[in-house]
Enzyme design. Structure first.
Site, short mmCIF file in Angstrom:
data_model
loop_
_atom_site.label_atom_id
_atom_site.label_comp_id
_atom_site.label_asym_id
_atom_site.label_seq_id
_atom_site.Cartn_x
_atom_site.Cartn_y
_atom_site.Cartn_z
N LYS A 203 -0.82 -0.57 1.23
CA LYS A 203 -1.79 -1.15 2.39
C LYS A 203 -3.12 -0.24 2.12
O LYS A 203 -3.05 0.80 2.57
CB LYS A 203 -2.11 -1.92 3.20
CG LYS A 203 -1.56 -3.32 2.35
CD LYS A 203 -1.49 -4.46 4.11
CE LYS A 203 -0.46 -6.26 3.26
NZ LYS A 203 -0.07 -7.22 4.12
N ARG A 237 8.01 -7.30 3.19
CA ARG A 237 7.43 -7.33 2.28
C ARG A 237 7.14 -6.17 1.68
O ARG A 237 6.13 -5.41 2.14
CB ARG A 237 6.41 -8.21 2.36
CG ARG A 237 5.55 -9.08 0.94
CD ARG A 237 4.27 -10.18 1.75
NE ARG A 237 3.95 -10.64 0.97
CZ ARG A 237 2.75 -10.55 -0.37
NH1 ARG A 237 2.62 -8.97 0.04
NH2 ARG A 237 2.56 -10.83 -1.42
#
Ligand code: 8Y7
Length: 259
Positions: A203, A237
């Protein structure tokens, strides 16, 4: 939880059939790498990404779910659309990963009727605009209150607690400081009484810290996953399953556990 993005930018080489075959092979590799769950998504939820139609989303994910019938681990369908949930669950998925926390009209009922597990994630705003101006008085308190409310509504709709997982939604309407607060205090979400899932993989918060582009964030992602698990995350995840599993094996060995 290994990420399988079935979007044209992920497996784009030779049309829909080739894309499905490539996604299935990729998913099988993630299983070999040690994934315990596969998260299959047909619509990008990255900041600023465009939405796709229900039919387009189903055309992308269904051949992959059907092609994976018989695998040894559960399949999660990453969608906020009730009709996509319904069809994907009928085709063999057994978990719904919804960045919209089942707030769409009919989503709670589809999940309740299916008997599937659900991941309820917090976000502020919509993926199209959420990173423009994230604002909280107290990010931990506000995210916790939202997740607590969604757990209650899910239970009231007939989704038993044992089927619910929560997620603070890293990067979904959060500044770097908000994301770091949430990760630092992740353990506090344990008070809500259901397992916590954390999605930090590749991210932009990791790019903001390291200065690295998205393809160069494996080490940062593994570090973030390890920190999340140390703070109580039950599920991480991730894109880089093999590397993450190795890191978690070290953690478990140090803690005297086996993975
Ligand atoms: C998350 C997610 C994405 C996350 C859960 C990306 C679909 C953006 N992030 N689902 N989905 N948690 N539960 O960068 O953090 O992977 S998409």
């Amino acid at each position: 939880m290994g990420i399988v993005n079935v979007t044209p930018d992920s497996f784009s080489d030779g049309g829909q059939h080739a894309s499905a075959a490539a996604a299935i092979a990729y998913a099988e590799q993630l299983i070999a790498d040690g994934a315990d769950i596969l998260d299959i998504g047909g619509e990008s939820t990255r900041p600023g990404a465009a939405q796709v139609s229900e039919q387009e989303e189903l055309d992308r994910v269904l051949p992959v779910i059907e092609g994976l019938r018989g695998i040894s681990i559960p399949i999660s369908i990453d969608t906020w659309k009730p009709q996509v949930m319904r069809v994907a669950l009928a085709a063999g998925a057994s978990m719904v990963n919804d960045v919209n926390a089942l707030q769409a009209e009919g989503a709670l009922q589809v999940a309740a009727d299916s008997g599937a597990a659900v991941c309820l994630m917090h976000k502020q705003g919509t993926p199209q605009t959420m990173q423009q101006r994230p604002e909280y008085e107290n990010v931990m308190a506000e995210v916790s209150a939202f997740l607590s409310e969604r757990i209650s509504l899910a239970e009231a709709a007939g989704i038993s607690r044992q089927r619910i997982v929560i997620d603070p939604g890293f990067g979904f309407g959060k500044t770097l400081a908000h994301n770091l607060d949430l990760l630092r205090q992740l353990e506090a979400f344990g008070a809500l009484g259901v397992p916590v899932l954390a999605g930090l993989s590749r991210k932009s918060m990791l790019g903001a810290i390291t200065g690295r582009e998205v393809g160069e964030r494996v080490a940062a992602s593994v570090a973030a996953a390890l920190l999340a698990v140390q703070r109580g995350a039950a599920i991480v995840r991730v894109h880089d399953v093999r590397e993450t599993v190795d890191a978690l094996k070290i953690l478990d060995a140090v803690n005297g556990r086996e993975r």
